[in-house]
Design an enzyme around this catalytic site. Structure first.
Site, PDB file in Angstrom:
ATOM      1  N   SER A  37       0.842  -1.193   0.000  1.00  0.00           N
ATOM      2  CA  SER A  37       0.000   0.000   0.000  1.00  0.00           C
ATOM      3  C   SER A  37       0.879   1.245   0.000  1.00  0.00           C
ATOM      4  CB  SER A  37      -0.906  -0.011   1.229  1.00  0.00           C
ATOM      5  OG  SER A  37      -1.502   1.253   1.437  1.00  0.00           O
ATOM      6  N   ARG A  75     -22.178  -9.422 -46.804  1.00  0.00           N
ATOM      7  CA  ARG A  75     -21.015  -8.975 -46.030  1.00  0.00           C
ATOM      8  C   ARG A  75     -21.380  -7.696 -45.297  1.00  0.00           C
ATOM      9  NH1 ARG A  75     -16.220  -7.499 -47.916  1.00  0.00           N
ATOM     10  NH2 ARG A  75     -16.747  -7.214 -50.103  1.00  0.00           N
TER      11      ARG A  75
END
Length: 442
Positions: A278, A317
């Site tokens: 930390s 497509r």
């Protein structure tokens, strides 16, 4: 916030690994497209669709070709796909009249999709290797902790004794199944794409199928029965597999993170004090890899929905659905590879505190053995009466702070070996056999 967290330098290897980043970078993906163009030329030359000397010239030029990625990017912005600009550069590199034979009869999607499959083939090899490594390490741990008794917890509450080896075997089992799933689905995924502008290969006359099969042979891929321009189920299936893998690894992350909580303290991710620190609380060792496993699992769980949206291709497509895959699948790949990296780190460095596991059972004041007591008493009286006796004893033990087994021993004259009942290792059922079966089966 970086525009691409997966490749951000300041995020390091939290969300991706160097190996997968290299595989998915622009240079490698363009190289795969060039490899497809060269293979296409060779296939068409062998089928007599283009002159054999043109095929040779294109293949030779492809070997020494150095693409201008910035120019390809500009071309993509104009055309919506990188292939036209790439083909223009490749034709310039080939030179002369034979340059016209580059990309003969193909459409951009043929090149992009087949190149994607080539990249995915390499990605699959990486992921399968990592899965095997994690599974192997978990097997070693499961064997080592076949006799390590701990508290099972259900719905976030203490339940009954189990063994840590069973939890480890449970972490491993889905990974083994995922490897089988990958082997089973890979043939559906690793297929060449070649259909031309409308999926008919009309420019090739009656040689379209022959060229498709030759192209597949050149690239070491399978030849599908027809082009799959709008059939994206294999890619969605693979994306689903990626999400399954990260979900299984995320479960490991959740368990390790919970068991590493200060109040429980049965596991630590690593013995390396420099990891998980930390910025202001010196006592903390944050479970970074466990957190990442959960984060990456949740990312892929959300992304799979987008891949399902990307299956909706209109007509023959689509540009809309197709480009949606480009935004989604690479991140899922990097997330999965990173999750396997974090899981491997946990499996390699996991610190198991067996004494704390035993102490947590002891601290339950016999409550972890309530079910064991209920079934022991049921051998001497109707089960309903046994359950009522134990439930009343639980209330009395909680109120007085006494051990549940002591309270029960005072309230029952049943011929029960209370000393044996106190031993949590005597109430783990066939957990050890389950471990053996899981490891032997795999």
């Amino acid at each position: 916030m970086n525009s691409d967290p997966f490749t951000s330098a300041i995020h390091g290897d939290l969300f991706s690994t160097p190996e997968m980043r290299r595989l998915l970078d622009d240079g490698n993906r363009v190289a795969a497209m060039v490899a497809v163009e060269a293979a296409l030329a060779r296939a068409e030359g062998s089928a007599g669709v283009i002159p054999i000397n043109a095929a040779g010239a294109i293949a030779q030029a492809a070997k020494r070709f150095q693409p201008d990625l910035a120019a390809i990017g500009a071309g993509s912005a104009a055309a919506g796909v990188p292939v036209p600009a790439l083909v223009a550069q490749l034709r310039a590199a080939v030179g002369g009249e034979v340059a016209a034979w580059v990309h003969w009869g193909a459409t951009s999607q043929d090149i992009v999709d087949t190149a994607l499959v080539l990249v995915l083939r390499d990605a699959i090899a990486i992921l399968d290797r990592r899965l095997g490594e994690v599974a192997d390490r978990l097997a070693v741990l499961a064997r080592a902790h076949r006799g390590t008794v701990m508290l099972a917890r259900t719905r976030l509450q203490q339940a009954a004794p189990t063994i840590f080896g069973l939890k480890l075997a449970g972490w491993r089992a889905p990974l083994v199944r995922h490897r089988r799933r990958l082997a089973e689905m890979s043939p559906r995924l690793l297929q060449v794409q070649f259909g031309g502008a409308a999926g008919t290969l009309a420019p090739l006359g009656d040689k379209g199928i022959a060229v498709t099969e030759a192209l597949a042979g050149e690239l070491g891929l399978a030849a599908p029965p027809l082009p799959w321009h709008t059939q994206r189920d294999a890619l969605a299936e693979f994306a689903g597999w990626l999400s399954l893998v990260t979900a299984s690894l995320g479960k490991i992350g959740l368990d390790v993170g919970l068991m590493a909580q200060s109040e429980i303290g049965e596991l630590r991710e690593t013995g390396d004090a420099s990891r998980g620190g930390s910025s202001t609380l010196p006592q903390k060792a944050n479970p970074v890899s466990s957190e990442m496993l959960v984060t990456l699992a949740r990312h892929n769980a959300g992304a799979i929905a987008t891949m399902h949206h990307a299956m909706l291709h209109e007509n023959e497509r689509s540009g809309m659905a197709w480009s949606l895959e480009w935004l989604t699948l690479p991140g899922m790949l990097m997330a999965t590879d990173a999750a396997l990296f974090h899981a491997q780190r946990i499996a390699d460095e996991l610190v198991v505190d067996e004494d704390r596991m035993a102490a947590n059972i002891e601290a339950s004041g016999g409550m972890a053995l309530a079910e064991a007591a209920s079934f022991a008493l049921a051998a001497h009286m109707p089960r309903g009466e046994a359950q009522a006796l134990v439930k009343a004893a639980v209330g009395a033990a909680l109120a007085s702070g006494r051990d549940l087994i002591d309270v029960l021993a005072e309230r029952s004259d049943a011929a029960i070996d209370w000393a044996a009942l106190r031993q949590p290792e005597n109430y783990t059922g066939v957990a050890g056999a389950f471990v053996d079966r899981a490891l032997d089966e795999a």
